[in-house]
Scaffold this motif. Structure first.
Motif, PDB file in Angstrom:
ATOM      1  N   GLY A  73       0.828  -1.199   0.000  1.00  0.00           N
ATOM      2  CA  GLY A  73       0.000   0.000   0.000  1.00  0.00           C
ATOM      3  C   GLY A  73       0.859   1.244   0.000  1.00  0.00           C
ATOM      4  O   GLY A  73       2.025   1.215   0.401  1.00  0.00           O
ATOM      5  N   VAL A  74       0.282   2.351  -0.458  1.00  0.00           N
ATOM      6  CA  VAL A  74       1.021   3.602  -0.532  1.00  0.00           C
ATOM      7  C   VAL A  74       0.094   4.758  -0.192  1.00  0.00           C
ATOM      8  O   VAL A  74      -1.114   4.698  -0.449  1.00  0.00           O
ATOM      9  N   PHE A  75       0.664   5.802   0.417  1.00  0.00           N
ATOM     10  CA  PHE A  75      -0.096   7.031   0.650  1.00  0.00           C
ATOM     11  C   PHE A  75       0.779   8.203   0.250  1.00  0.00           C
ATOM     12  O   PHE A  75       2.005   8.124   0.261  1.00  0.00           O
ATOM     13  N   GLY A  76       0.115   9.291  -0.132  1.00  0.00           N
ATOM     14  CA  GLY A  76       0.842  10.436  -0.673  1.00  0.00           C
ATOM     15  C   GLY A  76       0.645  10.517  -2.172  1.00  0.00           C
ATOM     16  O   GLY A  76      -0.068   9.693  -2.768  1.00  0.00           O
ATOM     17  N   PRO A  77       1.270  11.489  -2.828  1.00  0.00           N
ATOM     18  CA  PRO A  77       1.071  11.697  -4.271  1.00  0.00           C
ATOM     19  C   PRO A  77       1.420  10.455  -5.088  1.00  0.00           C
ATOM     20  O   PRO A  77       2.457   9.832  -4.869  1.00  0.00           O
ATOM     21  N   GLN A  78       0.531  10.140  -6.000  1.00  0.00           N
ATOM     22  CA  GLN A  78       0.740   8.991  -6.883  1.00  0.00           C
ATOM     23  C   GLN A  78       0.547   9.362  -8.345  1.00  0.00           C
ATOM     24  O   GLN A  78       1.156   8.752  -9.228  1.00  0.00           O
ATOM     25  N   GLU A  79      -0.300  10.363  -8.594  1.00  0.00           N
ATOM     26  CA  GLU A  79      -0.510  10.860  -9.953  1.00  0.00           C
ATOM     27  C   GLU A  79      -0.541  12.378  -9.932  1.00  0.00           C
ATOM     28  O   GLU A  79      -0.909  12.995  -8.933  1.00  0.00           O
ATOM     29  N   PRO A 113       6.071  12.459  -9.844  1.00  0.00           N
ATOM     30  CA  PRO A 113       7.521  12.319  -9.708  1.00  0.00           C
ATOM     31  C   PRO A 113       7.914  11.657  -8.393  1.00  0.00           C
ATOM     32  O   PRO A 113       8.917  10.952  -8.325  1.00  0.00           O
ATOM     33  N   GLN A 114       7.123  11.881  -7.347  1.00  0.00           N
ATOM     34  CA  GLN A 114       7.482  11.342  -6.036  1.00  0.00           C
ATOM     35  C   GLN A 114       7.442   9.819  -5.978  1.00  0.00           C
ATOM     36  O   GLN A 114       8.082   9.212  -5.125  1.00  0.00           O
ATOM     37  N   ILE A 115       6.703   9.213  -6.874  1.00  0.00           N
ATOM     38  CA  ILE A 115       6.542   7.762  -6.814  1.00  0.00           C
ATOM     39  C   ILE A 115       7.709   7.041  -7.474  1.00  0.00           C
ATOM     40  O   ILE A 115       7.861   5.823  -7.363  1.00  0.00           O
ATOM     41  N   GLY A 116       8.551   7.808  -8.180  1.00  0.00           N
ATOM     42  CA  GLY A 116       9.760   7.236  -8.776  1.00  0.00           C
ATOM     43  C   GLY A 116       9.473   6.108  -9.733  1.00  0.00           C
ATOM     44  O   GLY A 116       8.607   6.199 -10.605  1.00  0.00           O
ATOM     45  N   ASN A 117      10.195   5.008  -9.571  1.00  0.00           N
ATOM     46  CA  ASN A 117      10.051   3.843 -10.448  1.00  0.00           C
ATOM     47  C   ASN A 117       8.972   2.872  -9.987  1.00  0.00           C
ATOM     48  O   ASN A 117       8.739   1.859 -10.642  1.00  0.00           O
ATOM     49  N   LEU A 118       8.347   3.153  -8.860  1.00  0.00           N
ATOM     50  CA  LEU A 118       7.414   2.192  -8.267  1.00  0.00           C
ATOM     51  C   LEU A 118       6.298   1.810  -9.229  1.00  0.00           C
ATOM     52  O   LEU A 118       5.563   2.664  -9.726  1.00  0.00           O
ATOM     53  N   ASP A 119       6.182   0.533  -9.478  1.00  0.00           N
ATOM     54  CA  ASP A 119       5.082  -0.019 -10.263  1.00  0.00           C
ATOM     55  C   ASP A 119       3.878  -0.156  -9.336  1.00  0.00           C
ATOM     56  O   ASP A 119       3.895  -0.954  -8.390  1.00  0.00           O
ATOM     57  N   LEU A 120       2.855   0.640  -9.605  1.00  0.00           N
ATOM     58  CA  LEU A 120       1.696   0.660  -8.714  1.00  0.00           C
ATOM     59  C   LEU A 120       0.719  -0.487  -8.963  1.00  0.00           C
ATOM     60  O   LEU A 120      -0.295  -0.592  -8.272  1.00  0.00           O
ATOM     61  N   THR A 121       1.037  -1.341  -9.916  1.00  0.00           N
ATOM     62  CA  THR A 121       0.176  -2.503 -10.161  1.00  0.00           C
ATOM     63  C   THR A 121       0.093  -3.358  -8.903  1.00  0.00           C
ATOM     64  O   THR A 121       1.114  -3.790  -8.353  1.00  0.00           O
ATOM     65  N   GLY A 122      -1.117  -3.567  -8.431  1.00  0.00           N
ATOM     66  CA  GLY A 122      -1.313  -4.388  -7.250  1.00  0.00           C
ATOM     67  C   GLY A 122      -1.042  -3.685  -5.934  1.00  0.00           C
ATOM     68  O   GLY A 122      -1.125  -4.303  -4.874  1.00  0.00           O
ATOM     69  N   VAL A 123      -0.722  -2.393  -5.993  1.00  0.00           N
ATOM     70  CA  VAL A 123      -0.467  -1.610  -4.786  1.00  0.00           C
ATOM     71  C   VAL A 123      -1.717  -0.796  -4.453  1.00  0.00           C
ATOM     72  O   VAL A 123      -2.216  -0.040  -5.301  1.00  0.00           O
ATOM     73  N   GLU A 124      -2.224  -0.926  -3.247  1.00  0.00           N
ATOM     74  CA  GLU A 124      -3.455  -0.246  -2.840  1.00  0.00           C
ATOM     75  C   GLU A 124      -3.143   1.169  -2.356  1.00  0.00           C
ATOM     76  O   GLU A 124      -2.252   1.376  -1.536  1.00  0.00           O
ATOM     77  N   SER A 125      -3.888   2.137  -2.867  1.00  0.00           N
ATOM     78  CA  SER A 125      -3.766   3.510  -2.370  1.00  0.00           C
ATOM     79  C   SER A 125      -4.642   3.676  -1.144  1.00  0.00           C
ATOM     80  O   SER A 125      -5.820   3.328  -1.157  1.00  0.00           O
ATOM     81  N   VAL A 126      -4.051   4.205  -0.080  1.00  0.00           N
ATOM     82  CA  VAL A 126      -4.824   4.443   1.141  1.00  0.00           C
ATOM     83  C   VAL A 126      -4.926   5.941   1.428  1.00  0.00           C
ATOM     84  O   VAL A 126      -5.244   6.348   2.548  1.00  0.00           O
ATOM     85  N   GLY A 127      -4.662   6.768   0.415  1.00  0.00           N
ATOM     86  CA  GLY A 127      -4.777   8.214   0.567  1.00  0.00           C
ATOM     87  C   GLY A 127      -3.762   8.928  -0.297  1.00  0.00           C
ATOM     88  O   GLY A 127      -2.658   8.425  -0.512  1.00  0.00           O
ATOM     89  N   THR A 128      -4.136  10.097  -0.806  1.00  0.00           N
ATOM     90  CA  THR A 128      -3.223  10.866  -1.649  1.00  0.00           C
ATOM     91  C   THR A 128      -2.931  12.257  -1.088  1.00  0.00           C
ATOM     92  O   THR A 128      -1.849  12.796  -1.315  1.00  0.00           O
ATOM     93  N   ALA A 129      -3.868  12.849  -0.385  1.00  0.00           N
ATOM     94  CA  ALA A 129      -3.685  14.199   0.142  1.00  0.00           C
ATOM     95  C   ALA A 129      -3.011  14.138   1.512  1.00  0.00           C
ATOM     96  O   ALA A 129      -3.054  13.115   2.208  1.00  0.00           O
ATOM     97  N   PHE A 130      -2.401  15.242   1.895  1.00  0.00           N
ATOM     98  CA  PHE A 130      -1.702  15.314   3.173  1.00  0.00           C
ATOM     99  C   PHE A 130      -2.683  15.029   4.324  1.00  0.00           C
ATOM    100  O   PHE A 130      -3.716  15.667   4.448  1.00  0.00           O
TER     101      PHE A 130
END
Length: 344
Positions: free
Chosen positions: A89-95, A103-120
């Protein structure tokens, strides 16, 4: 990634921020330059028995076994991935607003990674709980846990312990080392051929910049960002990316009265500091873009702007060998091309 210090829009809030950039990976194994990531953290560390890690707050995290389900903020998620650990899972900017990878997500392949929030400060707690994380990872700028403000911290800590890597004033190689240590504790192999290849490329790029700077004695560089109301000059000692460039010999303008990473000036005061080369905040949501800046007379009258010596400050770049090599390469090209006599 250099953050915090001046107001920038994150989601719908204005927050204090300041680094890290969608870039091409320069070195590679498996076509990406990254080791094959594992959500299970398979690698050199034993998965049997108790596990512990002391983070940069001095907090020792003890667990009955090595964590295998990691949820991380965008920057450390990118860093862990480049060392071979893929979070669940990841939180913070993704798109970005136009749907491109942040840019913050770097090379991370988000396939199969659950977003649990994007805003601060935004946590979809039900999603977080459903992921059953063993460990949550974020970075800090001083005492501030990035994207985990105090008002949600207690709720998040009830789900899983939080490991924190400090970035305020920490030069890129030192931050990469800490991410590597955490990754190793999670089962990655920092000495894998892919990572060693990336490290070699990073070190070569750093040496190339050191050589380019030495060939341009007297070249001055200023790191800036602008909003409609203010002009900000960055403190090199605060921002880990800028601090590293300074360690390589880049001569940065140092603001006299920085607070939390920047000296804040009115646009009428924007000419207080001048430099031969300007690095301007390139964040997609980092304030005024080049077209908007061009409408400000103080910007137009800058010696560096007049000389067309303005480059991107790639402040959202994750601190990894793979991603930061391009920053070094781009800076080297700009230094080599720059006229060091723009400002007498």
């Amino acid at each position: 990634m250099s953050m915090i210090g001046h107001p920038v829009r994150v989601g719908q809030k204005l927050l204090a921020v300041g680094a890290a950039v969608a870039m091409t990976v320069l070195l590679g194994a498996c076509a990406t330059g990254n080791p094959t990531p594992s959500t299970a953290g398979a690698g050199s560390a034993s998965s049997d028995g108790p596990w512990s890690f002391t983070d940069d707050r001095g907090t020792k995290i003890d667990l009955p076994k090595r964590p295998t389900r990691i949820v991380a903020q965008s920057h450390p998620a990118a860093a862990l991935y480049d060392f071979g650990i893929k979070p669940v899972g990841v939180f913070g900017p993704q798109e970005t607003s136009d749907g491109k990878p942040s840019p913050q997500i770097g090379n991370l392949d988000l396939t199969g990674v659950e977003s649990v929030g994007t805003a601060f400060g935004e946590f979809q707690l039900e999603k977080l709980i459903a992921l059953k994380p063993d460990l949550i990872v974020t970075v800090a700028y001083g005492p501030m846990l990035w994207y985990i403000p105090d008002e949600v911290r207690a709720k998040v800590e009830k789900v899983a312990p939080i490991a924190v890597i400090q970035l305020m004033g920490v030069a890129v190689p030192d931050a990469v080392k800490r991410f590597g240590e955490l990754s190793a504790a999670l089962g990655a192999d920092p000495n894998s051929p892919a990572i060693q290849q990336a490290k070699t490329g990073f070190e070569a790029a750093a040496n190339a910049l050191r050589t380019a700077v030495a060939a341009k004695p007297g070249l001055s560089v200023e790191v800036v960002s602008g909003t409609k109301e203010n002009f900000f000059v960055a403190d090199p000692e605060f921002h880990g990316d800028v601090k590293f460039l300074q360690q390589l010999g880049v001569r940065f303008v140092k603001p006299a009265k920085p607070e939390a990473g920047f000296e804040s000036l009115s646009w009428e005061e924007a000419g207080r500091y001048q430099a031969d080369l300007v690095m301007e905040d390139a964040r997609p949501e980092g304030g005024l873009d080049a077209t908007q800046l061009a409408t400000y007379p103080a910007w137009q009258n800058s010696p560096a702007v007049k000389a067309n010596q303005v480059i991107d400050w790639q402040t959202e770049t994750p601190f990894t060998y793979q991603r930061f090599t391009k920053v070094l390469t781009d800076t080297t090209a700009a230094v080599a091309k720059a006229d060091a006599t723009v400002v007498p």
